[in-house]
Design a protein around this motif. Structure first.
Motif, PDB file in Angstrom:
ATOM      1  N   UNK A 411       0.795  -1.213   0.000  1.00  0.00           N
ATOM      2  CA  UNK A 411       0.000   0.000   0.000  1.00  0.00           C
ATOM      3  C   UNK A 411       0.831   1.268   0.000  1.00  0.00           C
ATOM      4  N   UNK A 412       0.209   2.356   0.446  1.00  0.00           N
ATOM      5  CA  UNK A 412       0.878   3.654   0.528  1.00  0.00           C
ATOM      6  C   UNK A 412       1.331   3.869   1.971  1.00  0.00           C
ATOM      7  N   UNK A 413       2.601   4.144   2.140  1.00  0.00           N
ATOM      8  CA  UNK A 413       3.151   4.380   3.475  1.00  0.00           C
ATOM      9  C   UNK A 413       3.827   5.742   3.510  1.00  0.00           C
ATOM     10  N   UNK A 414       3.789   6.385   4.662  1.00  0.00           N
ATOM     11  CA  UNK A 414       4.470   7.671   4.818  1.00  0.00           C
ATOM     12  C   UNK A 414       5.964   7.433   5.025  1.00  0.00           C
ATOM     13  N   UNK A 415       6.784   8.304   4.476  1.00  0.00           N
ATOM     14  CA  UNK A 415       8.221   8.142   4.620  1.00  0.00           C
ATOM     15  C   UNK A 415       8.976   9.344   4.100  1.00  0.00           C
ATOM     16  N   UNK A 416      10.262   9.229   4.127  1.00  0.00           N
ATOM     17  CA  UNK A 416      11.133  10.308   3.640  1.00  0.00           C
ATOM     18  C   UNK A 416      12.115   9.716   2.652  1.00  0.00           C
ATOM     19  N   UNK A 417      12.730  10.574   1.893  1.00  0.00           N
ATOM     20  CA  UNK A 417      13.697  10.126   0.899  1.00  0.00           C
ATOM     21  C   UNK A 417      14.947   9.581   1.574  1.00  0.00           C
ATOM     22  N   UNK A 418      15.498   8.482   1.058  1.00  0.00           N
ATOM     23  CA  UNK A 418      16.766   7.970   1.598  1.00  0.00           C
ATOM     24  C   UNK A 418      17.878   9.006   1.386  1.00  0.00           C
ATOM     25  N   UNK A 419      18.937   8.945   2.163  1.00  0.00           N
ATOM     26  CA  UNK A 419      20.050   9.886   1.990  1.00  0.00           C
ATOM     27  C   UNK A 419      20.574   9.870   0.557  1.00  0.00           C
ATOM     28  N   UNK A 420      20.736  11.048   0.009  1.00  0.00           N
ATOM     29  CA  UNK A 420      21.297  11.180  -1.326  1.00  0.00           C
ATOM     30  C   UNK A 420      20.299  11.090  -2.456  1.00  0.00           C
ATOM     31  N   UNK A 421      19.048  10.768  -2.169  1.00  0.00           N
ATOM     32  CA  UNK A 421      18.035  10.652  -3.221  1.00  0.00           C
ATOM     33  C   UNK A 421      17.209  11.926  -3.264  1.00  0.00           C
ATOM     34  N   UNK A 422      17.212  12.592  -4.394  1.00  0.00           N
ATOM     35  CA  UNK A 422      16.468  13.834  -4.559  1.00  0.00           C
ATOM     36  C   UNK A 422      15.428  13.640  -5.661  1.00  0.00           C
ATOM     37  N   UNK A 423      14.198  13.976  -5.353  1.00  0.00           N
ATOM     38  CA  UNK A 423      13.125  13.842  -6.331  1.00  0.00           C
ATOM     39  C   UNK A 423      12.519  12.452  -6.329  1.00  0.00           C
ATOM     40  N   UNK A 424      11.562  12.281  -7.214  1.00  0.00           N
ATOM     41  CA  UNK A 424      10.881  11.000  -7.320  1.00  0.00           C
ATOM     42  C   UNK A 424      11.852   9.931  -7.797  1.00  0.00           C
ATOM     43  N   UNK A 425      11.669   8.709  -7.307  1.00  0.00           N
ATOM     44  CA  UNK A 425      12.613   7.649  -7.659  1.00  0.00           C
ATOM     45  C   UNK A 425      11.982   6.285  -7.465  1.00  0.00           C
ATOM     46  N   UNK A 426      12.500   5.319  -8.198  1.00  0.00           N
ATOM     47  CA  UNK A 426      12.176   3.912  -8.001  1.00  0.00           C
ATOM     48  C   UNK A 426      13.305   3.314  -7.179  1.00  0.00           C
ATOM     49  N   UNK A 427      12.991   2.849  -5.978  1.00  0.00           N
ATOM     50  CA  UNK A 427      13.983   2.306  -5.065  1.00  0.00           C
ATOM     51  C   UNK A 427      13.890   0.787  -5.065  1.00  0.00           C
ATOM     52  N   UNK A 428      15.017   0.130  -4.904  1.00  0.00           N
ATOM     53  CA  UNK A 428      14.989  -1.327  -4.855  1.00  0.00           C
ATOM     54  C   UNK A 428      16.061  -1.856  -3.931  1.00  0.00           C
ATOM     55  N   UNK A 429      15.808  -3.031  -3.377  1.00  0.00           N
ATOM     56  CA  UNK A 429      16.771  -3.678  -2.503  1.00  0.00           C
ATOM     57  C   UNK A 429      17.898  -4.284  -3.325  1.00  0.00           C
ATOM     58  N   UNK A 430      19.086  -4.430  -2.734  1.00  0.00           N
ATOM     59  CA  UNK A 430      20.179  -5.101  -3.441  1.00  0.00           C
ATOM     60  C   UNK A 430      19.744  -6.494  -3.916  1.00  0.00           C
ATOM     61  N   UNK A 431      20.019  -6.775  -5.170  1.00  0.00           N
ATOM     62  CA  UNK A 431      19.642  -8.051  -5.750  1.00  0.00           C
ATOM     63  C   UNK A 431      18.298  -8.055  -6.450  1.00  0.00           C
ATOM     64  N   UNK A 432      17.543  -6.961  -6.344  1.00  0.00           N
ATOM     65  CA  UNK A 432      16.206  -6.909  -6.926  1.00  0.00           C
ATOM     66  C   UNK A 432      16.113  -5.919  -8.089  1.00  0.00           C
ATOM     67  N   UNK A 433      17.219  -5.681  -8.760  1.00  0.00           N
ATOM     68  CA  UNK A 433      17.227  -4.720  -9.866  1.00  0.00           C
ATOM     69  C   UNK A 433      16.287  -5.138 -10.989  1.00  0.00           C
TER      70      UNK A 433
END
Length: 488
Positions: A411-433
């Motif tokens: 679902x939709x969760x509240x959060x903040x951008x990870x360090x160094x990430x500016x703007x909208x982004x697709x984030x993924x865990x290591x190994x899940x590219x």
């Protein structure tokens, strides 16, 4: 009811089995059966058909008889190539039964497993060219086990074939032909589906051959408009409602952009379509209507005598509060091979891990979530939406993911951008590219960033001021994306 707390002629590929378009039938059973309150499901009917008994001397799991609402059950779901019921115009386009050799093969083969202990339904796809032992008939492609059709003992032979291959008892079967599939989709009022665009280096006709050696032609224009004369597919990138005809064309297509192994890619699209239907049917407004769809949907399908509509009507009513993650998709892993001059799929030994887990009622590991040299299916890609001030935009992003057939359980969760990430982004865990690459097809232009410690496989960060552009926005042209990286 509480939710799960764990949150062509001769060579056309035929049709997606009706599970995709009938959550109110098998899918409703599959999802309803995952409820945490499984034990409270009352029996509304007793099986009246002949109980299938495995061949003498077989080894495997044989469940006791009784209602599938209180024990593990396996459903065999078949999509056949029969042209029966098609209009004269459609038979001119697709051919008639004589054109396909006068026989009926099951070119879409799925097994749906429900288990009260797992609180999850498993949909397992079998490649149509899987090379197997067909009892009494020697080795051949698995789809030939249904050649006799219903009147020729096709379901029984397919049951015995799968029993010998997997050690799993088959309790019930459903199958659908081309016309039936179209009727099911139309009964549901169409299916909302987001279709991505792709960069096409040379617009025009792309020629090739299908698995049976027949010539194929797919047309791509400069904005990604796809016209497939073999299936009747005619779509533009974007989120749209597909009727029965276009839904059938989409799940039958085998030569879309980025299809490295056409049959494997087709399985991925079938599962995507199924997940999109599940997502659609789990919306509150649809849940209220779902029980009334059971009868009309069943009218378009063929089923064994013991498959009772009354059980389905009740189970469909239990969907409220469930998540799309209550259904898990897998495919029997295999690789292309040759047997003489015949192209087949050889099953990978890792498939035994899937069969054993289902037999033993245990969770399946990562086996079968991806097929060789093929990107993961949207149906096997779990995506969270991180609202970092995006507000309404976060909901728009989730709507696109929902209609694209992703698992949107987080679902939709509240959060903040990870360090160094500016703007909208697709984030993924290591190994899940590979999973992130699939998501990027629907949000081209977004940066893709690896983030250690990410809770989900993939997440989309939606910051303040972000305005999502889904495929097809802007008059249907939309932005195009590169082909996702296939798995090795």
């Amino acid at each position: 009811m509480t939710s799960d707390p764990t949150r062509s002629t001769g060579g056309f590929v035929r049709t997606l089995v009706a599970v995709a378009a009938s959550l109110s039938v098998v899918g409703g059973l599959a999802v309803g059966a995952t409820a945490a309150r499984w034990y409270s499901l009352r029996k509304v009917g007793v099986d009246t058909g002949t109980v299938w008994v495995p061949p003498a001397g077989s080894a495997g799991t044989f469940y006791p008889t009784g209602s599938c609402s209180d024990r593990p059950c396996n459903y065999l779901l078949l999509g056949t190539d029969s042209r029966a019921g098609l209009s004269p115009e459609e038979q001119t386009h697709f051919g008639d039964n004589a054109d396909i050799g006068g026989t009926s093969r099951a070119d879409t083969i799925m097994l749906v497993h429900t288990d009260p202990n797992l609180q999850k339904a498993i949909v397992l796809s079998f490649p149509r060219d899987l090379w197997v032992d067909i009892p009494g008939h020697g080795t051949n492609k698995i789809n030939t086990a249904f050649e006799g059709g219903l009147s020729g003992g096709g379901p029984q032979l397919m049951r015995e074939t799968l029993w010998k291959l997997t050690g799993l008892q088959i309790d019930h079967y459903l199958y659908v032909d081309l016309n039936g599939f179209q009727d099911v989709v139309n009964t549901l009022g169409g299916v909302e589906l987001c279709i991505p665009g792709y960069n096409v280096n040379t617009p025009g006709w792309v020629e090739g051959t299908d698995a049976d050696g027949n010539p194929t032609q797919i047309h791509y224009d400069e904005v990604g408009h796809i016209v497939d004369p073999n299936t009747g597919l005619d779509v533009v990138p974007g989120c749209q409602k597909l009727d029965g005809s276009q839904g059938l064309a989409y799940v039958r297509a085998r030569h879309l952009p980025c299809d490295t192994i056409p049959d494997f890619a087709r399985i991925g699209r079938q599962q995507q379509f199924m997940r999109a239907v599940i997502n659609q049917m789990l919306k509150p407004a649809q849940i209220a209507k779902a029980p009334g769809l059971v009868g009309p949907v069943l009218a378009s399908l063929h089923r064994d005598q013991g498959f009772l509509p009354g059980d389905l009507v009740y189970l469909v009513g239990q969907m409220r509060g469930l998540s799309t993650g209550a259904v898990e998709f897998r495919a029997v892993p295999g690789t292309d091979a040759m047997v003489g001059s015949t192209s087949v799929v050889r099953m990978d030994p890792s498939a035994e891990q899937i069969f054993a887990a289902i037999r033993d009622g245990k969770p399946i590991t990562g086996v079968g979530t991806q097929l060789a040299v093929t990107p993961p299916s949207e149906a096997n890609t779990t995506v969270a939406v991180i609202d970092a001030g995006g507000g309404e935009a976060a909901q728009q992003v989730e709507d696109t993911l929902t209609n694209a057939g992703f698992n949107i359980t987080p679902g939709i969760v509240s959060g903040v951008a990870p360090p160094g990430v500016k703007g909208a982004a697709i984030l993924y865990r290591p190994g899940d590219a590979a999973y992130a690459d699939v998501v990027s097809k629907y949000f081209p232009g977004l940066q893709v960033v690896e983030v250690k410690g990410l809770q989900e496989s993939v997440a989309i960060l939606v910051p303040t001021g972000f305005h999502p552009t889904a495929p097809g926005d802007g008059g249907g042209t939309g932005a195009a994306s590169e082909c996702p990286n296939p798995t090795a």
